[in-house]
Scaffold this active site. Sequence first.
Site, PDB file in Angstrom:
ATOM      1  N   TYR A  82      32.073  59.660  50.415  1.00  0.00           N
ATOM      2  CA  TYR A  82      30.800  59.864  50.577  1.00  0.00           C
ATOM      3  C   TYR A  82      30.717  60.962  51.922  1.00  0.00           C
ATOM      4  CZ  TYR A  82      29.434  55.612  47.989  1.00  0.00           C
ATOM      5  OH  TYR A  82      29.128  55.007  46.951  1.00  0.00           O
TER       6      TYR A  82
ATOM      7  N   SER B 277      22.846  52.137  42.587  1.00  0.00           N
ATOM      8  CA  SER B 277      21.728  52.767  41.966  1.00  0.00           C
ATOM      9  C   SER B 277      20.773  51.838  40.905  1.00  0.00           C
ATOM     10  CB  SER B 277      22.118  53.818  40.961  1.00  0.00           C
ATOM     11  OG  SER B 277      22.807  55.052  41.758  1.00  0.00           O
TER      12      SER B 277
ATOM     13  N   PHE C 243      22.472  58.488  35.008  1.00  0.00           N
ATOM     14  CA  PHE C 243      23.622  58.715  35.772  1.00  0.00           C
ATOM     15  C   PHE C 243      23.231  59.806  37.053  1.00  0.00           C
ATOM     16  CE2 PHE C 243      27.880  60.393  37.365  1.00  0.00           C
ATOM     17  CZ  PHE C 243      28.312  58.949  37.641  1.00  0.00           C
TER      18      PHE C 243
END
Length: 303
Positions: free
Chosen positions: A50, A213, A219
């Site tokens: 990240y 998510s 996606f």
Amino acid sequence: MKYLDISGVDASAIVAGCMRIGSMEPEALSRFVHAALDNGVNFFDHADIYGGGECEAAFGRLLAAEPGLRDRMVLQSKCGIRKNMYDFSKEHILESVEGILSRLGTDRLDFLLLHRPDALMEPEEVAEAFSRLETSGKVLHFGVSNFNARQAELLQSGLKQKLAVNQLQFGLTFTGLVDHAICANTEFPHAADRDGEVLDYCRLKGLTIQAWSPFQYGFFEGVFLGSPKFPALNEKLEELAEKYGSTPQALATAWILRHPAGMQVISGSTNAARLQEICAGCDVDLAREDWYALYLAAGNKLP
């Protein structure tokens, strides 16, 4: 806030996802973390990729500036993704954890997950890494992310530690975890089993599913809340929000939490007000008929 017992850890049902914190100013990050804690969120999810590591580094600077925070939270990170490849080698796992701990400025991770399945995974090699990390006290519990049932079972076969978590995408517009079971013994397209019945597997084996998510469709294609692409779903969310005296964001959260698997919901928002709405989903006891009404409004069908 609802709490789950995950391998003896008292874990909030809502998880603060830290994928977007890398560019936050220190004061803004501090406000966000304190807002999460004030709302009962004690679980913070990271990954070594990240922000190229900057998300963990920013969080580590916050922990260094406010030393009392670390013991108020459960820290989780993930490893195994490298440029153009996945890597579950012992050397990479051990090296990754050293980097994670250094960036976070802590001596331990409460949970370490393997981020995406490595086709070249050798369970015995992963087991060596996990055992060394556990013995050293650098990682307390282990899990996986985006694993299907057989992959998790294969890995578990080589481990002495019990896998505790499987992080999987799930939400009102990404319903694959439940579709094939609902459409069992039909020729509906949703009857296809794409993940080895991983939801049932996790329930049978005691793995907590962490829904990532949860408000995205596709996606990372966008958020369905308020999107003109999902008029029926948003209309139903608004209707039920009025019924329950809540908000569409909370209702979308409650839909996931209503499933008896006892999932966690990973919020990716750094907006304190939005996080509070998500947390409010814990207070909504969604009726069975309303759970199915939302499932149908999202474009799904029942046999």
